[in-house]
Design an enzyme around this catalytic site. Structure first.
Site: not given
Ligand SMILES: NC(=O)c1ccc[n+]([C@@H]2O[C@H](COP(=O)([O-])OP(=O)(O)OC[C@H]3O[C@@H](n4cnc5c(N)ncnc54)[C@H](O)[C@@H]3O)[C@@H](O)[C@H]2O)c1
Length: 254
Positions: A17-18, A84, A152, A156, A189
């Site tokens: 993801g991000i 992240n 959550y 945040k 993601t």
């Molecule tokens: N995708 C969305 O719509 C969205 C929207 C708002 C905010 N976010 C935020 O963006 C960030 C990235 O999320 P994403 O969307 O890429 O999701 P994702 O699930 O694709 O990626 C999250 C990553 O974090 C890792 N992770 C989880 N727990 C962990 C831990 N305890 N220690 C280390 N790594 C850990 C996972 O293995 C994964 O690789 C997050 O903080 C999420 O809350 C995402």
């Protein structure tokens, strides 16, 4: 494109993801990057992008100084930390257990705090004096709530104010260390894909609520992170960049 050449960065949650998009972007912009993740798959991702990898659960606060030391040993300094890694809880106030609550808070907010604490110690010792950029990832769920996920949303929300507290502390201490928050909206993601499995049609429904009628691309969030991590914005600290395709700007009903 921001120029990050000569800068050293840590990006948590780099396996997908991000986080993966952020590692890619920072490397493209010239930074040396250490990606970390609880998922060993992050190693292949980082290898493919020209970054180093460390296996780390961000909630393991005792290990944070070791991760930072690893980056400093490899790169000679630390300029950028992107907090992240994050997870969702998907349990309403009537369903949420203490275990779910603590897990979300340990990862989303305590992990972010511990990362900033360890990074600041290293950034203070940078050759040339205290300098660096901390970028914490919140969510539009910190601004408009999800009824099914108070843990959550509130974690945040805490990230947003944590960043401001760190920003003011570093500024008053005279450190050239900035702390800012990026606030992504619904982005294509793993988190959204998992939610889609539980609730088929969710992604299309969420996209339809956006004025742009689409989900965000992780690279679009990574671009905002790279900007805040760069020297392009020396007077930006305690700030928030919304990357949501104007979703929160839309008046309800339009
Ligand atoms: N995708 C969305 O719509 C969205 C929207 C708002 C905010 N976010 C935020 O963006 C960030 C990235 O999320 P994403 O969307 O890429 O999701 P994702 O699930 O694709 O990626 C999250 C990553 O974090 C890792 N992770 C989880 N727990 C962990 C831990 N305890 N220690 C280390 N790594 C850990 C996972 O293995 C994964 O690789 C997050 O903080 C999420 O809350 C995402």
């Amino acid at each position: 494109m921001p120029d990050l050449s000569g800068k050293a960065a840590i990006v948590t949650g780099c396996a997908s993801g991000i986080g993966a998009a952020c590692v890619k972007r920072l490397v493209e912009d010239g930074a040396s990057v250490l990606g970390s993740d609880i998922n060993p798959a992050g190693e292949n991702v980082c290898e493919g992008l020209g970054a180093r990898f460390a296996l780390h659960n961000v909630a393991d606060t005792q290990k944070w100084p070791k991760i930072v030391d690893q980056a400093v040993a490899a790169f000679g300094r630390l300029d950028i930390l992107v907090n992240n890694a994050g997870i969702v809880g998907q349990a309403s106030i009537e369903e949420v257990s203490d275990e779910i609550w603590d897990r979300i808070y340990d990862i989303n907010i305590k992990g972010t705090m511990a990362g900033c604490r360890a990074a600041i110690a290293a950034m203070k010792a940078n050759p040339g004096g205290p300098s660096g950029a901390l970028v914490n990832i919140a969510s539009t769920s910190a601004m408009a709530a999800l009824p099914g996920d108070p843990a959550y949303c509130s974690s945040k929300g805490a990230v947003r104010v944590l960043s401001k507290s760190i920003a003011t502390h570093c500024a008053q201490k005279g450190y050239n260390i900035r702390c800012n928050t990026v606030i992504p909206g619904a982005t294509e993601t793993g988190i959204l894909n998992a939610a889609e499995e539980q609730t088929p049609g969710l992604k299309a429904a969420v996209a339809a609520t956006s004025p742009m009628n689409r989900l965000g691309d992780p690279a679009e969030t990574a671009a905002a992170i790279a900007f805040l991590a760069s020297d392009e914005c020396p007077f930006m600290s305690g700030a928030e960049l919304l990357v949501d395709g104007a979703a929160l700007s839309l008046h309800p009903g339009f």
